[in-house]
Design a protein around this motif. Structure first.
Motif, PDB file in Angstrom:
ATOM      1  N   LYS A 136       4.055  10.668  -6.665  1.00 29.17           N
ATOM      2  CA  LYS A 136       4.900  10.988  -7.819  1.00 29.17           C
ATOM      3  C   LYS A 136       4.060  11.459  -9.003  1.00 29.17           C
ATOM      4  CE  LYS A 136       8.737   8.021  -6.566  1.00 29.17           C
ATOM      5  NZ  LYS A 136       9.527   6.826  -6.887  1.00 29.17           N
ATOM      6  N   LEU A 137       2.930  10.800  -9.232  1.00 31.01           N
ATOM      7  CA  LEU A 137       2.044  11.229 -10.318  1.00 31.01           C
ATOM      8  C   LEU A 137       1.528  12.641 -10.069  1.00 31.01           C
ATOM      9  CD1 LEU A 137      -0.007   7.963 -10.985  1.00 31.01           C
ATOM     10  CD2 LEU A 137       1.818   8.935 -12.401  1.00 31.01           C
ATOM     11  N   HIS A 138       1.261  12.955  -8.806  1.00 32.01           N
ATOM     12  CA  HIS A 138       0.801  14.303  -8.449  1.00 32.01           C
ATOM     13  C   HIS A 138       1.908  15.332  -8.679  1.00 32.01           C
ATOM     14  CE1 HIS A 138      -1.410  17.431  -6.430  1.00 32.01           C
ATOM     15  NE2 HIS A 138      -0.426  17.580  -5.552  1.00 32.01           N
ATOM     16  N   VAL A 139       3.121  15.009  -8.257  1.00 27.78           N
ATOM     17  CA  VAL A 139       4.256  15.919  -8.450  1.00 27.78           C
ATOM     18  C   VAL A 139       4.523  16.141  -9.941  1.00 27.78           C
ATOM     19  CG1 VAL A 139       6.765  16.114  -8.144  1.00 27.78           C
ATOM     20  CG2 VAL A 139       5.340  15.415  -6.225  1.00 27.78           C
ATOM     21  N   LEU A 140       4.362  15.101 -10.738  1.00 25.87           N
ATOM     22  CA  LEU A 140       4.568  15.218 -12.183  1.00 25.87           C
ATOM     23  C   LEU A 140       3.441  15.973 -12.883  1.00 25.87           C
ATOM     24  CD1 LEU A 140       5.895  11.628 -12.958  1.00 25.87           C
ATOM     25  CD2 LEU A 140       7.191  13.772 -13.079  1.00 25.87           C
ATOM     26  N   GLY A 141       2.351  16.224 -12.172  1.00 21.56           N
ATOM     27  CA  GLY A 141       1.241  16.979 -12.745  1.00 21.56           C
ATOM     28  C   GLY A 141       0.295  16.130 -13.579  1.00 21.56           C
ATOM     29  N   LEU A 142       0.343  14.809 -13.413  1.00 23.92           N
ATOM     30  CA  LEU A 142      -0.552  13.941 -14.169  1.00 23.92           C
ATOM     31  C   LEU A 142      -1.900  13.758 -13.488  1.00 23.92           C
ATOM     32  CD1 LEU A 142       2.070  11.277 -15.256  1.00 23.92           C
ATOM     33  CD2 LEU A 142       1.014  13.048 -16.676  1.00 23.92           C
ATOM     34  N   ILE A 143      -1.936  13.974 -12.190  1.00 17.93           N
ATOM     35  CA  ILE A 143      -3.194  13.909 -11.446  1.00 17.93           C
ATOM     36  C   ILE A 143      -3.302  15.139 -10.556  1.00 17.93           C
ATOM     37  CG2 ILE A 143      -3.369  11.395 -11.485  1.00 17.93           C
ATOM     38  CD1 ILE A 143      -2.381  11.361  -8.572  1.00 17.93           C
ATOM     39  N   VAL A 144      -4.535  15.483 -10.216  1.00 18.34           N
ATOM     40  CA  VAL A 144      -4.814  16.608  -9.332  1.00 18.34           C
ATOM     41  C   VAL A 144      -5.656  16.080  -8.182  1.00 18.34           C
ATOM     42  CG1 VAL A 144      -5.940  18.861  -9.156  1.00 18.34           C
ATOM     43  CG2 VAL A 144      -4.815  18.202 -11.281  1.00 18.34           C
ATOM     44  N   LEU A 145      -5.373  16.547  -6.976  1.00 20.54           N
ATOM     45  CA  LEU A 145      -6.158  16.168  -5.804  1.00 20.54           C
ATOM     46  C   LEU A 145      -7.060  17.328  -5.419  1.00 20.54           C
ATOM     47  CD1 LEU A 145      -3.281  14.567  -3.706  1.00 20.54           C
ATOM     48  CD2 LEU A 145      -4.891  13.401  -5.209  1.00 20.54           C
TER      49      LEU A 145
ATOM     50  N   ASN B 159       0.840  -1.199   0.000  1.00 18.97           N
ATOM     51  CA  ASN B 159       0.000   0.000   0.000  1.00 18.97           C
ATOM     52  C   ASN B 159       0.878   1.252   0.000  1.00 18.97           C
ATOM     53  OD1 ASN B 159      -2.587   1.334   0.224  1.00 18.97           O
ATOM     54  ND2 ASN B 159      -1.948   1.865   2.300  1.00 18.97           N
ATOM     55  N   GLU B 160       1.998   1.198   0.717  1.00 21.91           N
ATOM     56  CA  GLU B 160       2.914   2.341   0.777  1.00 21.91           C
ATOM     57  C   GLU B 160       3.496   2.651  -0.608  1.00 21.91           C
ATOM     58  OE1 GLU B 160       3.133  -0.320   2.905  1.00 21.91           O
ATOM     59  OE2 GLU B 160       2.167   0.716   4.577  1.00 21.91           O
ATOM     60  N   ALA B 161       3.773   1.607  -1.396  1.00 25.25           N
ATOM     61  CA  ALA B 161       4.296   1.815  -2.750  1.00 25.25           C
ATOM     62  C   ALA B 161       3.254   2.499  -3.632  1.00 25.25           C
ATOM     63  CB  ALA B 161       4.722   0.486  -3.365  1.00 25.25           C
ATOM     64  N   VAL B 162       1.991   2.151  -3.443  1.00 25.97           N
ATOM     65  CA  VAL B 162       0.922   2.801  -4.206  1.00 25.97           C
ATOM     66  C   VAL B 162       0.814   4.269  -3.797  1.00 25.97           C
ATOM     67  CG1 VAL B 162      -1.565   2.820  -4.671  1.00 25.97           C
ATOM     68  CG2 VAL B 162      -0.332   0.650  -4.571  1.00 25.97           C
ATOM     69  N   VAL B 163       0.892   4.538  -2.498  1.00 25.09           N
ATOM     70  CA  VAL B 163       0.835   5.925  -2.006  1.00 25.09           C
ATOM     71  C   VAL B 163       1.993   6.734  -2.594  1.00 25.09           C
ATOM     72  CG1 VAL B 163       1.037   7.385   0.043  1.00 25.09           C
ATOM     73  CG2 VAL B 163      -0.416   5.355   0.103  1.00 25.09           C
ATOM     74  N   GLU B 164       3.193   6.173  -2.575  1.00 24.46           N
ATOM     75  CA  GLU B 164       4.361   6.864  -3.131  1.00 24.46           C
ATOM     76  C   GLU B 164       4.193   7.116  -4.623  1.00 24.46           C
ATOM     77  OE1 GLU B 164       7.848   4.603  -2.198  1.00 24.46           O
ATOM     78  OE2 GLU B 164       7.516   4.791  -0.032  1.00 24.46           O
ATOM     79  N   SER B 165       3.658   6.152  -5.334  1.00 20.41           N
ATOM     80  CA  SER B 165       3.444   6.312  -6.774  1.00 20.41           C
ATOM     81  C   SER B 165       2.399   7.380  -7.066  1.00 20.41           C
ATOM     82  CB  SER B 165       3.032   4.976  -7.397  1.00 20.41           C
ATOM     83  OG  SER B 165       4.088   4.058  -7.306  1.00 20.41           O
ATOM     84  N   LEU B 166       1.332   7.415  -6.278  1.00 22.58           N
ATOM     85  CA  LEU B 166       0.322   8.470  -6.445  1.00 22.58           C
ATOM     86  C   LEU B 166       0.938   9.839  -6.180  1.00 22.58           C
ATOM     87  CD1 LEU B 166      -2.774   6.781  -4.767  1.00 22.58           C
ATOM     88  CD2 LEU B 166      -2.520   7.356  -7.194  1.00 22.58           C
TER      89      LEU B 166
END
Length: 82
Positions: free
Chosen positions: A47-56, A38-45
């Motif tokens: 990274k996707l946020h930092v890269l600007g591919l997703i917005v929270l 689960n921690e790896a998924v959190v870290e990947s999310l």
């Protein structure tokens, strides 16, 4: 892993490109039989946020996939339940 996660989220987002920000649910949907923590998924999310591919959203309960219209074409779109 981030690439697979990003593409996998397309399958579970609603017609507006929005899905719940639940790492456990996302892991179960996208990587059901993989030994990914689960921690790896959190870290990947993150990274996707930092890269600007997703917005929270403000309270970080929802994920919006940026550029949704570039990735998916919805024939009969339904309004977002979020």
């Amino acid at each position: 892993m981030q690439r697979l996660l990003f593409i996998g989220m397309w399958n579970f987002a609603d017609d507006s490109g929005v899905l719940r920000n639940s790492s456990k649910q996302i892991k179960a949907q996208i990587f059901p039989a993989d030994s990914i923590s689960n921690e790896a998924v959190v870290e990947s999310l993150d990274k996707l946020h930092v890269l600007g591919l997703i917005v929270l959203n403000e309270d970080k309960t929802l994920i919006k996939i940026k550029g949704w219209a570039n990735y998916q074409k919805i024939n009969r779109p339904q309004p977002s339940k979020y």
